[in-house]
Scaffold this active site. Structure first.
Site, PDB file in Angstrom:
ATOM      1  N   LYS A 232      50.028  40.850  11.066  1.00  0.00           N
ATOM      2  CA  LYS A 232      48.818  40.979  12.193  1.00  0.00           C
ATOM      3  C   LYS A 232      48.751  39.737  12.771  1.00  0.00           C
ATOM      4  O   LYS A 232      48.533  39.588  14.012  1.00  0.00           O
ATOM      5  CB  LYS A 232      47.473  41.155  11.208  1.00  0.00           C
TER       6      LYS A 232
ATOM      7  N   LYS B  40      60.219  54.144  15.430  1.00  0.00           N
ATOM      8  CA  LYS B  40      58.902  55.650  14.485  1.00  0.00           C
ATOM      9  C   LYS B  40      58.450  55.283  15.977  1.00  0.00           C
ATOM     10  O   LYS B  40      58.128  55.236  16.875  1.00  0.00           O
ATOM     11  CB  LYS B  40      58.459  54.454  13.963  1.00  0.00           C
TER      12      LYS B  40
ATOM     13  N   LYS C 226      51.897  55.559  18.819  1.00  0.00           N
ATOM     14  CA  LYS C 226      51.496  55.954  20.897  1.00  0.00           C
ATOM     15  C   LYS C 226      51.156  54.308  21.107  1.00  0.00           C
ATOM     16  O   LYS C 226      51.720  54.681  22.461  1.00  0.00           O
ATOM     17  CB  LYS C 226      49.975  56.839  19.927  1.00  0.00           C
TER      18      LYS C 226
END
Ligand code: TRP
Length: 328
Positions: free
Chosen positions: A114, A195, A198
């Protein structure tokens, strides 16, 4: 409890669900209802660690809940709720944070990732993400957490936090959760490489119309070595074939397996067949979704009722936790 124990899982509110969400999580959530007492949570508080605006949060939550219900989550049996509607989890998170070593949080690969992804927004919430996740799990005295392999370190971490808490306060109130890996085929996006997700816009939504679905399927990347229609293809490296194996009848799978290898069938024909089978498979889901969506307050009623039931369990656990900690 007549069932084998309690299952808890959570997912961030990402809006309309796609085939990857379905095969990777939802399908399994639905099946687990047979044997377990299930609690499923839409983790909107976790989502706040990465989103820039809450503008679409509610809409995304509602769409996701609708998809889960249409796919077969049974709210009479299972608890389906939104994380922020059970604020007890925030309190537990704070208590758990005191038995969590900072160095372990900064060492987690998910945190490091992150930091790489959003260097300008390395917020405190990101660091506490696994602690909040632990609070989610243990608040409901969860036995089993079904998650994808990427979340496994978080569950291991949750177990450690539980041990630290129970040791520090010489108690057994919190239960160490077991991880249950969902054995799923890796669902690639229409690019045939990454993978399905969205954010990469390589996905196919469950709630798409049959026409949209067909359009997306026709964009799917096939065996890259097959250039001309007359070239024989290799189904073993083709994502369309992988999907045929999931959604098509065996006779179609066998046919494609033979005909692709000898150029008896072209990619467009093969994809058209897959689109037809996929649409057929999704037909009952789409009908149910439309029926649920036609009832104006249904989803919010389900979520409010779920939160109420979740809060009842949470209150009980928190009373035990405070007592174990000897808080005044
Ligand atoms: N971290 C999980 C994810 O990104 C979502 C999540 C939050 C979760 N709390 C949880 C999963 C508790 C399982 C149990 O997918």
């Amino acid at each position: 409890m007549s069932k084998k124990g309690r299952v808890f899982s959570g997912a961030r509110p990402t809006g309309r669900q796609h085939l990857g969400n379905y095969l990777g999580a939802i399908k399994n959530y639905v099946a687990l209802q047979e044997d377990y007492d299930c609690v499923y949570c839409i983790v909107d508080v976790h989502a706040l660690t990465t989103v820039e605006t809450t503008e679409n949060l509610k809409q995304n939550t509602m769409e996701m809940a609708l998809d889960w219900l249409a796919a077969g989550i049974r709210p009479e049996e299972s608890i389906l709720f939104v994380q922020s509607q059970v604020p007890q989890v925030m309190e537990l998170h704070t208590y758990l944070s005191m038995v969590t070593q900072l160095g372990k949080l900064t060492d987690l690969p998910t945190f490091k990732e992150k930091v790489r992804q959003q260097p300008d927004n390395v917020n405190y919430g990101l660091l506490g993400y696994p602690v909040l996740m632990t609070a989610d799990i243990v608040l409901y005295k969860t036995d089993i957490v079904p998650v994808g392999i990427d979340q496994a370190p978080h569950i291991e971490f949750a177990r450690e936090i539980v041990r630290s808490f129970n040791f520090r306060y010489n108690t057994k109130v919190l239960i160490e959760p077991q991880v249950k890996h969902t054995e799923v085929p890796k669902v690639l996006g229409i690019d045939g490489k990454e993978k399905m997700s969205k954010s990469l816009n390589n996905h196919i939504e469950l709630a798409a119309t049959p026409e949209e679905t067909k359009k997306r399927v026709l964009e799917m990347v096939t065996d890259p070595a097959r250039i001309k229609r007359s070239d024989p293809g290799n189904p073993d490296v083709c994502n369309v074939f992988t999907m045929h194996k999931i959604f098509s009848p065996q006779s179609d799978v066998d046919m494609v397996n033979v005909e692709c290898r000898r150029a008896g069938i072209g990619c467009v024909e093969c994809k058209t067949l897959y689109a037809r089978n996929l649409n057929k498979h999704l037909e009952p889901f789409r009908a149910k979704r439309a029926e649920l969506a036609s009832q104006p307050d249904l989803v919010s009623d389900v979520l409010n009722d779920g939160a109420k039931r979740a809060r009842a369990i949470a209150d009980k656990t928190m009373a035990e936790v405070r007592e174990a900690m000897q808080l005044p």
